[in-house]
Design a protein around this motif. Structure first.
Motif, PDB file in Angstrom:
ATOM      1  N   MET A  54      -4.242   7.593   8.188  1.00 21.30           N
ATOM      2  CA  MET A  54      -3.968   6.172   7.983  1.00 21.30           C
ATOM      3  C   MET A  54      -5.102   5.450   7.279  1.00 21.30           C
ATOM      4  O   MET A  54      -4.879   4.610   6.397  1.00 21.30           O
ATOM      5  N   ALA A  55      -6.341   5.755   7.622  1.00 19.68           N
ATOM      6  CA  ALA A  55      -7.466   5.089   6.970  1.00 19.68           C
ATOM      7  C   ALA A  55      -7.458   5.329   5.468  1.00 19.68           C
ATOM      8  O   ALA A  55      -7.761   4.425   4.668  1.00 19.68           O
ATOM      9  N   ASP A  56      -7.066   6.539   5.049  1.00 18.96           N
ATOM     10  CA  ASP A  56      -6.984   6.847   3.622  1.00 18.96           C
ATOM     11  C   ASP A  56      -5.826   6.118   2.953  1.00 18.96           C
ATOM     12  O   ASP A  56      -5.939   5.678   1.807  1.00 18.96           O
ATOM     13  N   VAL A  57      -4.698   6.005   3.678  1.00 24.87           N
ATOM     14  CA  VAL A  57      -3.554   5.289   3.115  1.00 24.87           C
ATOM     15  C   VAL A  57      -3.925   3.836   2.828  1.00 24.87           C
ATOM     16  O   VAL A  57      -3.556   3.269   1.792  1.00 24.87           O
ATOM     17  N   LEU A  58      -4.683   3.222   3.717  1.00 21.26           N
ATOM     18  CA  LEU A  58      -5.064   1.823   3.527  1.00 21.26           C
ATOM     19  C   LEU A  58      -5.983   1.623   2.332  1.00 21.26           C
ATOM     20  O   LEU A  58      -6.123   0.502   1.831  1.00 21.26           O
ATOM     21  N   GLN A  59      -6.610   2.687   1.854  1.00 19.97           N
ATOM     22  CA  GLN A  59      -7.493   2.590   0.694  1.00 19.97           C
ATOM     23  C   GLN A  59      -6.764   2.783  -0.628  1.00 19.97           C
ATOM     24  O   GLN A  59      -7.363   2.612  -1.700  1.00 19.97           O
ATOM     25  N   LEU A  60      -5.486   3.150  -0.579  1.00 22.02           N
ATOM     26  CA  LEU A  60      -4.718   3.246  -1.820  1.00 22.02           C
ATOM     27  C   LEU A  60      -4.697   1.869  -2.488  1.00 22.02           C
ATOM     28  O   LEU A  60      -4.451   0.857  -1.815  1.00 22.02           O
ATOM     29  N   PRO A  61      -4.988   1.779  -3.783  1.00 22.25           N
ATOM     30  CA  PRO A  61      -5.119   0.469  -4.441  1.00 22.25           C
ATOM     31  C   PRO A  61      -3.919  -0.446  -4.227  1.00 22.25           C
ATOM     32  O   PRO A  61      -4.088  -1.649  -3.982  1.00 22.25           O
ATOM     33  N   GLU A  62      -2.699   0.099  -4.321  1.00 22.07           N
ATOM     34  CA  GLU A  62      -1.499  -0.733  -4.168  1.00 22.07           C
ATOM     35  C   GLU A  62      -1.381  -1.296  -2.753  1.00 22.07           C
ATOM     36  O   GLU A  62      -0.837  -2.386  -2.544  1.00 22.07           O
ATOM     37  N   VAL A  63      -1.880  -0.554  -1.781  1.00 16.53           N
ATOM     38  CA  VAL A  63      -1.840  -1.016  -0.391  1.00 16.53           C
ATOM     39  C   VAL A  63      -2.969  -2.005  -0.131  1.00 16.53           C
ATOM     40  O   VAL A  63      -2.753  -3.096   0.417  1.00 16.53           O
ATOM     41  N   ARG A  64      -4.180  -1.642  -0.526  1.00 17.05           N
ATOM     42  CA  ARG A  64      -5.346  -2.487  -0.250  1.00 17.05           C
ATOM     43  C   ARG A  64      -5.211  -3.864  -0.881  1.00 17.05           C
ATOM     44  O   ARG A  64      -5.512  -4.881  -0.253  1.00 17.05           O
ATOM     45  N   SER A  65      -4.746  -3.914  -2.123  1.00 20.66           N
ATOM     46  CA  SER A  65      -4.641  -5.207  -2.812  1.00 20.66           C
ATOM     47  C   SER A  65      -3.636  -6.126  -2.118  1.00 20.66           C
ATOM     48  O   SER A  65      -3.861  -7.342  -2.027  1.00 20.66           O
ATOM     49  N   ARG A  66      -2.559  -5.576  -1.625  1.00 23.00           N
ATOM     50  CA  ARG A  66      -1.560  -6.406  -0.957  1.00 23.00           C
ATOM     51  C   ARG A  66      -2.040  -6.878   0.414  1.00 23.00           C
ATOM     52  O   ARG A  66      -1.742  -8.000   0.832  1.00 23.00           O
ATOM     53  N   LEU A  67      -2.763  -6.032   1.116  1.00 18.48           N
ATOM     54  CA  LEU A  67      -3.273  -6.427   2.425  1.00 18.48           C
ATOM     55  C   LEU A  67      -4.355  -7.490   2.303  1.00 18.48           C
ATOM     56  O   LEU A  67      -4.504  -8.349   3.181  1.00 18.48           O
ATOM     57  N   GLU A  68      -5.108  -7.441   1.232  1.00 16.21           N
ATOM     58  CA  GLU A  68      -6.167  -8.438   1.030  1.00 16.21           C
ATOM     59  C   GLU A  68      -5.607  -9.782   0.579  1.00 16.21           C
ATOM     60  O   GLU A  68      -6.282 -10.808   0.702  1.00 16.21           O
ATOM     61  N   ASN A  69      -4.398  -9.768   0.061  1.00 17.88           N
ATOM     62  CA  ASN A  69      -3.775 -10.987  -0.457  1.00 17.88           C
ATOM     63  C   ASN A  69      -2.929 -11.636   0.636  1.00 17.88           C
ATOM     64  O   ASN A  69      -1.697 -11.600   0.622  1.00 17.88           O
ATOM     65  N   GLY A  70      -3.593 -12.218   1.614  1.00 19.44           N
ATOM     66  CA  GLY A  70      -2.864 -12.866   2.692  1.00 19.44           C
ATOM     67  C   GLY A  70      -3.755 -13.100   3.888  1.00 19.44           C
ATOM     68  O   GLY A  70      -4.891 -12.630   3.952  1.00 19.44           O
ATOM     69  N   HIS A  71      -3.244 -13.861   4.851  1.00 18.64           N
ATOM     70  CA  HIS A  71      -4.002 -14.209   6.044  1.00 18.64           C
ATOM     71  C   HIS A  71      -3.179 -13.828   7.273  1.00 18.64           C
ATOM     72  O   HIS A  71      -1.954 -13.806   7.254  1.00 18.64           O
ATOM     73  N   GLY A  72      -3.876 -13.573   8.364  1.00 16.32           N
ATOM     74  CA  GLY A  72      -3.209 -13.235   9.614  1.00 16.32           C
ATOM     75  C   GLY A  72      -3.265 -11.749   9.905  1.00 16.32           C
ATOM     76  O   GLY A  72      -3.551 -10.927   9.036  1.00 16.32           O
ATOM     77  N   ALA A  73      -2.996 -11.420  11.150  1.00 15.29           N
ATOM     78  CA  ALA A  73      -3.015 -10.030  11.578  1.00 15.29           C
ATOM     79  C   ALA A  73      -1.902  -9.249  10.898  1.00 15.29           C
ATOM     80  O   ALA A  73      -0.849  -9.795  10.540  1.00 15.29           O
ATOM     81  N   VAL A  74      -2.138  -7.963  10.693  1.00 17.68           N
ATOM     82  CA  VAL A  74      -1.160  -7.094  10.026  1.00 17.68           C
ATOM     83  C   VAL A  74      -0.708  -6.024  11.013  1.00 17.68           C
ATOM     84  O   VAL A  74      -1.530  -5.356  11.650  1.00 17.68           O
TER      85      VAL A  74
END
Length: 406
Positions: free
Chosen positions: A260-280
Protein backbone atom coordinates in the motif's frame (compact mmCIF):
# COMPACT_ATOMS: atom_id res chain seq x y z
CA UNK A 1 -55.08 -24.26 20.82
CA UNK A 2 -56.05 -21.81 18.12
CA UNK A 3 -59.12 -20.85 16.22
CA UNK A 4 -58.34 -22.28 12.82
CA UNK A 5 -57.47 -19.09 11.01
CA UNK A 6 -56.92 -16.65 13.91
CA UNK A 7 -53.17 -17.13 14.02
CA UNK A 8 -52.62 -16.20 10.40
CA UNK A 9 -55.30 -13.52 9.95
CA UNK A 10 -55.90 -11.93 13.34
CA UNK A 11 -53.68 -8.93 12.61
CA UNK A 12 -55.03 -8.23 9.15
CA UNK A 13 -58.71 -8.87 10.01
CA UNK A 14 -59.17 -7.59 13.56
CA UNK A 15 -56.32 -5.12 13.80
CA UNK A 16 -55.59 -3.70 10.32
CA UNK A 17 -53.46 -0.87 11.72
CA UNK A 18 -51.26 -3.19 13.77
CA UNK A 19 -51.08 -5.63 10.89
CA UNK A 20 -50.10 -2.82 8.55
CA UNK A 21 -47.27 -1.77 10.85
CA UNK A 22 -45.95 -5.33 10.91
CA UNK A 23 -46.10 -5.54 7.12
CA UNK A 24 -44.29 -2.18 6.91
CA UNK A 25 -41.56 -3.56 9.18
CA UNK A 26 -40.87 -6.45 6.84
CA UNK A 27 -40.96 -4.19 3.78
CA UNK A 28 -38.32 -1.94 5.38
CA UNK A 29 -36.36 -4.95 6.62
CA UNK A 30 -36.35 -6.47 3.15
CA UNK A 31 -34.75 -3.30 1.76
CA UNK A 32 -31.70 -5.45 0.98
CA UNK A 33 -33.80 -7.37 -1.54
CA UNK A 34 -35.60 -4.36 -2.99
CA UNK A 35 -32.46 -2.24 -3.44
CA UNK A 36 -30.97 -4.67 -5.98
CA UNK A 37 -34.25 -5.17 -7.81
CA UNK A 38 -35.71 -3.22 -10.75
CA UNK A 39 -38.15 -1.69 -8.23
CA UNK A 40 -35.39 0.13 -6.32
CA UNK A 41 -36.14 3.49 -7.95
CA UNK A 42 -39.80 3.34 -6.92
CA UNK A 43 -38.98 2.13 -3.40
CA UNK A 44 -36.36 4.78 -2.69
CA UNK A 45 -38.49 7.51 -4.20
CA UNK A 46 -40.66 7.03 -1.11
CA UNK A 47 -38.18 5.63 1.43
CA UNK A 48 -35.01 7.63 0.79
CA UNK A 49 -36.52 11.00 1.85
CA UNK A 50 -37.35 9.33 5.16
CA UNK A 51 -33.78 8.00 5.54
CA UNK A 52 -32.32 11.39 4.63
CA UNK A 53 -34.66 13.04 7.13
CA UNK A 54 -33.37 10.70 9.85
CA UNK A 55 -29.79 11.43 8.81
CA UNK A 56 -30.28 15.20 9.21
CA UNK A 57 -30.66 15.13 12.98
CA UNK A 58 -28.04 13.90 15.48
CA UNK A 59 -30.76 12.27 17.60
CA UNK A 60 -31.94 10.07 14.71
CA UNK A 61 -28.88 9.87 12.42
CA UNK A 62 -27.95 6.48 13.88
CA UNK A 63 -31.17 4.89 12.62
CA UNK A 64 -29.95 5.06 9.01
CA UNK A 65 -26.52 3.61 9.87
CA UNK A 66 -25.39 -0.03 9.97
CA UNK A 67 -24.06 -2.07 12.88
CA UNK A 68 -22.59 -5.28 11.41
CA UNK A 69 -20.29 -6.08 8.47
CA UNK A 70 -22.18 -6.22 5.20
CA UNK A 71 -19.58 -5.35 2.57
CA UNK A 72 -16.45 -6.71 4.24
CA UNK A 73 -15.80 -10.32 5.19
CA UNK A 74 -16.40 -10.60 8.97
CA UNK A 75 -12.91 -10.16 10.43
CA UNK A 76 -13.07 -12.65 13.31
CA UNK A 77 -14.70 -15.89 14.43
CA UNK A 78 -17.38 -14.24 16.53
CA UNK A 79 -18.65 -12.03 13.70
CA UNK A 80 -18.49 -15.00 11.33
CA UNK A 81 -20.70 -16.94 13.74
CA UNK A 82 -23.13 -14.00 13.91
CA UNK A 83 -23.28 -13.91 10.10
CA UNK A 84 -24.08 -17.64 9.91
CA UNK A 85 -26.65 -17.25 12.69
CA UNK A 86 -28.40 -14.60 10.60
CA UNK A 87 -29.05 -17.06 7.79
CA UNK A 88 -30.02 -19.86 10.19
CA UNK A 89 -32.48 -17.68 12.11
CA UNK A 90 -34.02 -16.17 8.98
CA UNK A 91 -34.49 -19.50 7.21
CA UNK A 92 -35.47 -21.40 10.36
CA UNK A 93 -37.98 -18.77 11.46
CA UNK A 94 -39.52 -18.58 7.99
CA UNK A 95 -39.87 -22.37 7.78
CA UNK A 96 -41.40 -22.57 11.26
CA UNK A 97 -43.91 -19.86 10.34
CA UNK A 98 -44.91 -21.65 7.13
CA UNK A 99 -45.24 -25.01 8.88
CA UNK A 100 -47.49 -23.52 11.56
CA UNK A 101 -49.55 -21.71 8.93
CA UNK A 102 -49.89 -24.98 7.04
CA UNK A 103 -51.16 -26.69 10.21
CA UNK A 104 -53.75 -23.98 10.80
CA UNK A 105 -55.09 -24.01 7.23
CA UNK A 106 -55.08 -27.81 7.07
CA UNK A 107 -57.24 -27.99 10.20
CA UNK A 108 -59.46 -25.24 8.85
CA UNK A 109 -60.13 -26.84 5.47
CA UNK A 110 -60.53 -30.37 6.86
CA UNK A 111 -62.71 -29.36 9.81
CA UNK A 112 -60.39 -30.99 12.35
CA UNK A 113 -60.82 -28.26 14.94
CA UNK A 114 -58.13 -26.29 16.74
CA UNK A 115 -54.44 -27.04 16.22
CA UNK A 116 -52.85 -28.82 19.19
CA UNK A 117 -49.82 -30.56 17.70
CA UNK A 118 -46.41 -29.44 16.57
CA UNK A 119 -45.14 -26.23 18.12
CA UNK A 120 -48.64 -25.47 19.40
CA UNK A 121 -48.11 -28.23 21.95
CA UNK A 122 -45.64 -26.01 23.83
CA UNK A 123 -46.53 -22.42 22.93
CA UNK A 124 -49.80 -20.75 22.02
CA UNK A 125 -48.41 -18.35 19.41
CA UNK A 126 -45.62 -20.12 17.53
CA UNK A 127 -46.22 -18.09 14.37
CA UNK A 128 -45.54 -14.81 16.16
CA UNK A 129 -42.47 -16.37 17.78
CA UNK A 130 -41.28 -17.59 14.38
CA UNK A 131 -41.72 -14.14 12.85
CA UNK A 132 -39.76 -12.58 15.72
CA UNK A 133 -36.93 -15.07 15.12
CA UNK A 134 -37.08 -14.30 11.40
CA UNK A 135 -36.80 -10.61 12.27
CA UNK A 136 -33.60 -11.21 14.23
CA UNK A 137 -32.12 -13.04 11.25
CA UNK A 138 -33.22 -10.25 8.95
CA UNK A 139 -31.57 -7.62 11.16
CA UNK A 140 -28.29 -9.54 10.93
CA UNK A 141 -28.51 -9.98 7.17
CA UNK A 142 -29.41 -6.31 6.61
CA UNK A 143 -28.05 -4.64 9.74
CA UNK A 144 -29.48 -1.14 9.51
CA UNK A 145 -30.27 0.26 12.98
CA UNK A 146 -33.78 1.10 11.80
CA UNK A 147 -34.47 -2.61 11.29
CA UNK A 148 -33.34 -3.39 14.85
CA UNK A 149 -35.44 -0.57 16.31
CA UNK A 150 -38.56 -1.60 14.40
CA UNK A 151 -38.07 -5.19 15.56
CA UNK A 152 -38.83 -3.96 19.09
CA UNK A 153 -42.03 -2.32 17.83
CA UNK A 154 -43.00 -5.52 16.02
CA UNK A 155 -42.46 -7.67 19.12
CA UNK A 156 -44.63 -5.30 21.15
CA UNK A 157 -47.40 -5.55 18.56
CA UNK A 158 -47.19 -9.34 18.69
CA UNK A 159 -47.61 -9.09 22.46
CA UNK A 160 -50.77 -7.00 22.03
CA UNK A 161 -52.17 -9.21 19.28
CA UNK A 162 -51.55 -12.37 21.32
CA UNK A 163 -53.37 -10.98 24.36
CA UNK A 164 -56.35 -9.95 22.27
CA UNK A 165 -56.44 -13.29 20.50
CA UNK A 166 -56.43 -15.16 23.80
CA UNK A 167 -59.38 -13.09 25.06
CA UNK A 168 -61.37 -14.04 22.00
CA UNK A 169 -60.39 -17.70 22.31
CA UNK A 170 -61.50 -17.77 25.94
CA UNK A 171 -64.82 -16.23 24.95
CA UNK A 172 -65.32 -18.92 22.31
CA UNK A 173 -63.90 -22.06 23.96
CA UNK A 174 -64.17 -21.25 27.66
CA UNK A 175 -62.64 -23.82 30.02
CA UNK A 176 -61.21 -25.86 27.16
CA UNK A 177 -58.94 -23.00 26.13
CA UNK A 178 -58.32 -22.01 29.77
CA UNK A 179 -56.98 -25.51 30.46
CA UNK A 180 -54.82 -25.29 27.35
CA UNK A 181 -53.40 -21.99 28.57
CA UNK A 182 -52.49 -23.59 31.89
CA UNK A 183 -50.17 -26.09 30.17
CA UNK A 184 -48.55 -23.90 27.52
CA UNK A 185 -46.65 -20.64 27.39
CA UNK A 186 -47.55 -17.65 25.27
CA UNK A 187 -44.29 -17.40 23.33
CA UNK A 188 -41.97 -19.79 25.20
CA UNK A 189 -42.62 -23.16 26.90
CA UNK A 190 -44.52 -23.00 30.18
CA UNK A 191 -41.49 -23.81 32.33
CA UNK A 192 -39.54 -20.85 30.95
CA UNK A 193 -42.56 -18.59 31.20
CA UNK A 194 -42.92 -19.44 34.88
CA UNK A 195 -39.25 -18.59 35.40
CA UNK A 196 -39.69 -15.21 33.72
CA UNK A 197 -42.93 -14.75 35.66
CA UNK A 198 -40.92 -14.17 38.82
CA UNK A 199 -39.86 -10.81 37.41
CA UNK A 200 -42.21 -8.06 38.69
CA UNK A 201 -44.33 -6.63 35.86
CA UNK A 202 -47.24 -4.15 35.71
CA UNK A 203 -50.68 -5.73 35.94
CA UNK A 204 -52.49 -3.31 33.64
CA UNK A 205 -52.21 -4.08 29.89
CA UNK A 206 -51.01 -0.66 28.69
CA UNK A 207 -48.14 -0.25 31.19
CA UNK A 208 -47.15 -3.84 30.50
CA UNK A 209 -47.07 -3.20 26.76
CA UNK A 210 -44.95 -0.08 27.33
CA UNK A 211 -42.57 -2.17 29.47
CA UNK A 212 -42.33 -4.79 26.70
CA UNK A 213 -41.55 -2.05 24.16
CA UNK A 214 -38.80 -0.51 26.32
CA UNK A 215 -37.26 -3.88 27.14
CA UNK A 216 -37.33 -5.03 23.51
CA UNK A 217 -36.00 -1.68 22.29
CA UNK A 218 -33.20 -1.67 24.86
CA UNK A 219 -32.25 -5.24 24.02
CA UNK A 220 -32.31 -4.87 20.23
CA UNK A 221 -30.81 -1.39 19.89
CA UNK A 222 -28.35 -1.85 22.77
CA UNK A 223 -27.11 -5.09 21.22
CA UNK A 224 -26.82 -3.37 17.83
CA UNK A 225 -24.65 -0.55 19.24
CA UNK A 226 -22.47 -3.09 21.07
CA UNK A 227 -22.04 -5.12 17.88
CA UNK A 228 -21.15 -1.99 15.91
CA UNK A 229 -18.50 -0.95 18.42
CA UNK A 230 -17.07 -4.46 18.38
CA UNK A 231 -17.10 -4.62 14.57
CA UNK A 232 -15.33 -1.28 14.11
CA UNK A 233 -12.72 -2.30 16.67
CA UNK A 234 -11.87 -5.48 14.76
CA UNK A 235 -11.64 -4.03 11.24
CA UNK A 236 -8.20 -4.84 9.71
CA UNK A 237 -7.21 -1.25 8.94
CA UNK A 238 -3.94 -0.12 7.34
CA UNK A 239 -2.85 3.48 7.86
CA UNK A 240 0.16 5.69 7.26
CA UNK A 241 -1.32 8.57 9.27
CA UNK A 242 -2.75 10.35 6.22
CA UNK A 243 -4.61 7.57 4.45
CA UNK A 244 -6.46 4.66 6.02
CA UNK A 245 -7.40 1.62 3.95
CA UNK A 246 -9.89 -1.15 4.70
CA UNK A 247 -9.57 -4.42 2.73
CA UNK A 248 -12.87 -6.05 1.86
CA UNK A 249 -11.21 -9.48 2.01
CA UNK A 250 -9.29 -10.28 5.19
CA UNK A 251 -6.91 -12.34 3.05
CA UNK A 252 -5.78 -9.08 1.39
CA UNK A 253 -4.48 -7.62 4.66
CA UNK A 254 -0.97 -9.01 4.07
CA UNK A 255 -0.87 -7.66 0.51
CA UNK A 256 -2.03 -4.32 1.85
CA UNK A 257 0.77 -4.19 4.39
CA UNK A 258 3.43 -4.94 1.79
CA UNK A 259 2.28 -2.82 -1.15
CA UNK A 260 0.00 0.00 0.00
CA UNK A 261 2.77 2.48 0.79
CA UNK A 262 4.12 2.01 -2.74
CA UNK A 263 0.68 2.40 -4.30
CA UNK A 264 0.28 5.76 -2.58
CA UNK A 265 3.50 6.94 -4.23
CA UNK A 266 2.18 6.35 -7.75
CA UNK A 267 2.04 9.85 -9.33
CA UNK A 268 -1.63 9.58 -10.34
CA UNK A 269 -2.58 8.57 -6.80
CA UNK A 270 -0.32 10.98 -4.91
CA UNK A 271 -1.38 14.03 -6.90
CA UNK A 272 -5.06 13.37 -6.29
CA UNK A 273 -4.61 12.73 -2.58
CA UNK A 274 -2.66 15.96 -2.19
CA UNK A 275 -5.39 17.91 -3.97
CA UNK A 276 -7.93 18.10 -1.17
CA UNK A 277 -8.55 18.43 2.55
CA UNK A 278 -9.82 16.02 5.17
CA UNK A 279 -9.12 12.46 6.16
CA UNK A 280 -8.92 9.85 3.40
CA UNK A 281 -10.45 6.38 3.63
CA UNK A 282 -9.71 3.80 0.95
CA UNK A 283 -11.39 0.49 0.25
CA UNK A 284 -9.28 -2.30 -1.25
CA UNK A 285 -11.64 -4.51 -3.24
CA UNK A 286 -11.41 -7.12 -5.99
CA UNK A 287 -11.81 -5.45 -9.36
CA UNK A 288 -15.10 -7.29 -9.91
CA UNK A 289 -16.42 -6.78 -6.36
CA UNK A 290 -20.15 -6.83 -6.93
CA UNK A 291 -21.15 -4.50 -4.07
CA UNK A 292 -18.68 -1.71 -4.86
CA UNK A 293 -21.62 0.47 -5.89
CA UNK A 294 -22.36 0.82 -2.16
CA UNK A 295 -19.02 2.58 -1.74
CA UNK A 296 -19.14 4.79 -4.83
CA UNK A 297 -20.70 4.90 -8.28
CA UNK A 298 -17.69 3.36 -10.00
CA UNK A 299 -19.52 2.06 -13.09
CA UNK A 300 -23.11 1.42 -14.22
CA UNK A 301 -22.28 -2.31 -14.14
CA UNK A 302 -22.41 -2.13 -10.36
CA UNK A 303 -25.80 -0.44 -10.12
CA UNK A 304 -27.34 -3.79 -9.36
CA UNK A 305 -30.93 -2.57 -9.54
CA UNK A 306 -30.41 -2.02 -13.29
CA UNK A 307 -29.74 -5.74 -13.77
CA UNK A 308 -31.92 -8.77 -13.21
CA UNK A 309 -30.03 -10.80 -10.62
CA UNK A 310 -32.15 -10.12 -7.55
CA UNK A 311 -33.41 -13.65 -6.82
CA UNK A 312 -30.06 -15.34 -7.47
CA UNK A 313 -28.11 -12.85 -5.33
CA UNK A 314 -30.52 -12.91 -2.39
CA UNK A 315 -30.77 -16.70 -2.46
CA UNK A 316 -26.99 -16.97 -2.47
CA UNK A 317 -26.61 -14.38 0.30
CA UNK A 318 -29.09 -16.14 2.59
CA UNK A 319 -28.46 -19.81 1.84
CA UNK A 320 -24.67 -19.82 1.38
CA UNK A 321 -23.24 -17.82 4.31
CA UNK A 322 -20.05 -19.91 4.44
CA UNK A 323 -19.21 -18.94 0.88
CA UNK A 324 -19.48 -15.28 1.80
CA UNK A 325 -17.24 -15.79 4.81
CA UNK A 326 -14.50 -16.73 2.37
CA UNK A 327 -14.98 -14.14 -0.34
CA UNK A 328 -17.63 -11.64 0.65
CA UNK A 329 -19.60 -10.53 -2.41
CA UNK A 330 -16.64 -11.08 -4.72
CA UNK A 331 -18.14 -14.33 -6.03
CA UNK A 332 -20.77 -12.46 -8.00
CA UNK A 333 -20.57 -10.76 -11.36
CA UNK A 334 -22.46 -8.05 -13.15
CA UNK A 335 -23.32 -7.36 -16.74
CA UNK A 336 -20.45 -5.68 -18.55
CA UNK A 337 -17.96 -6.32 -15.74
CA UNK A 338 -14.39 -7.26 -16.53
CA UNK A 339 -13.32 -10.82 -15.70
CA UNK A 340 -11.47 -11.07 -12.38
CA UNK A 341 -7.70 -11.09 -12.18
CA UNK A 342 -5.91 -12.67 -9.21
CA UNK A 343 -3.53 -9.78 -8.41
CA UNK A 344 -5.56 -6.83 -9.65
CA UNK A 345 -7.24 -4.78 -6.96
CA UNK A 346 -9.41 -1.69 -7.07
CA UNK A 347 -8.74 1.06 -4.54
CA UNK A 348 -11.68 3.40 -4.00
CA UNK A 349 -10.75 6.60 -2.16
CA UNK A 350 -13.19 8.77 -0.18
CA UNK A 351 -12.83 11.99 1.80
CA UNK A 352 -14.30 11.74 5.28
CA UNK A 353 -15.72 14.85 6.91
CA UNK A 354 -17.43 15.80 10.19
CA UNK A 355 -15.04 13.72 12.32
CA UNK A 356 -12.03 14.46 14.48
CA UNK A 357 -9.51 11.70 13.99
CA UNK A 358 -6.62 12.23 16.34
CA UNK A 359 -4.82 8.90 16.57
CA UNK A 360 -8.01 6.83 16.43
CA UNK A 361 -8.54 5.60 12.88
CA UNK A 362 -11.88 3.98 13.80
CA UNK A 363 -13.37 7.51 13.99
CA UNK A 364 -13.51 7.31 10.19
CA UNK A 365 -16.49 4.99 10.68
CA UNK A 366 -18.36 7.25 13.08
CA UNK A 367 -22.08 7.30 12.43
CA UNK A 368 -22.02 11.03 11.65
CA UNK A 369 -19.05 10.76 9.26
CA UNK A 370 -19.72 12.32 5.85
CA UNK A 371 -18.26 10.28 2.99
CA UNK A 372 -17.47 11.82 -0.40
CA UNK A 373 -16.04 9.57 -3.16
CA UNK A 374 -12.94 10.99 -4.86
CA UNK A 375 -11.47 8.52 -7.35
CA UNK A 376 -10.53 4.89 -7.84
CA UNK A 377 -7.50 3.16 -9.29
CA UNK A 378 -7.04 -0.37 -10.58
CA UNK A 379 -3.59 -1.67 -9.73
CA UNK A 380 -1.78 -4.89 -10.52
CA UNK A 381 -0.39 -5.30 -7.03
CA UNK A 382 2.50 -7.65 -7.80
CA UNK A 383 4.05 -5.52 -10.55
CA UNK A 384 2.66 -2.26 -9.13
CA UNK A 385 1.19 -1.37 -12.52
CA UNK A 386 -1.57 1.22 -12.73
CA UNK A 387 -4.29 -0.10 -15.06
CA UNK A 388 -7.00 2.54 -14.71
CA UNK A 389 -7.76 5.71 -12.80
CA UNK A 390 -11.16 7.39 -12.68
CA UNK A 391 -12.48 10.42 -10.83
CA UNK A 392 -15.83 9.86 -9.12
CA UNK A 393 -18.99 11.86 -8.58
CA UNK A 394 -20.49 12.33 -5.11
CA UNK A 395 -22.87 9.64 -3.91
CA UNK A 396 -22.97 5.92 -4.51
CA UNK A 397 -24.56 3.69 -7.10
CA UNK A 398 -27.79 4.31 -5.17
CA UNK A 399 -27.41 8.08 -5.16
CA UNK A 400 -27.69 9.61 -1.69
CA UNK A 401 -29.20 6.53 -0.01
CA UNK A 402 -27.25 5.83 3.23
CA UNK A 403 -25.26 2.64 2.59
CA UNK A 404 -22.98 0.47 4.79
CA UNK A 405 -19.51 1.73 5.76
CA UNK A 406 -18.09 -1.75 6.25
Amino acid sequence: MKEQDDDVRAASRSHPVLGGVIVLYFVIGLEVLIMISPFAAFFYAAFNPFLLFLARWPATHWLSAFFLPHMVVPPDTFLMAVRVAGSVLFVGGTLAFLICAGQVYFHKFTGRGPVLGGLYRWVRHPQYLALAVTGIGLAILWPRFLTAALWAVMVTLYHLLARDEERRMLARFGDQYRNYMSTTGRFVPRSLEQLFGRIPTPLRPLPRAVMVLFLAFGLSVGSAFALRAYTVGTLPLWSDGRVTVLPILTSDATMLGHRMADVLQLPEVRSRLENGHGAVLGYLVPQNYIMQGMIADTDPAWRLYEHHQTLAMITDWILHPLRHLQGGHSHGSAAGAAPPSGMVRRLIFLRIGAVELGSDRTALFAINAARTPQFFVDVEMHELTLLEVKDLEPGTGWGLVPTPMF
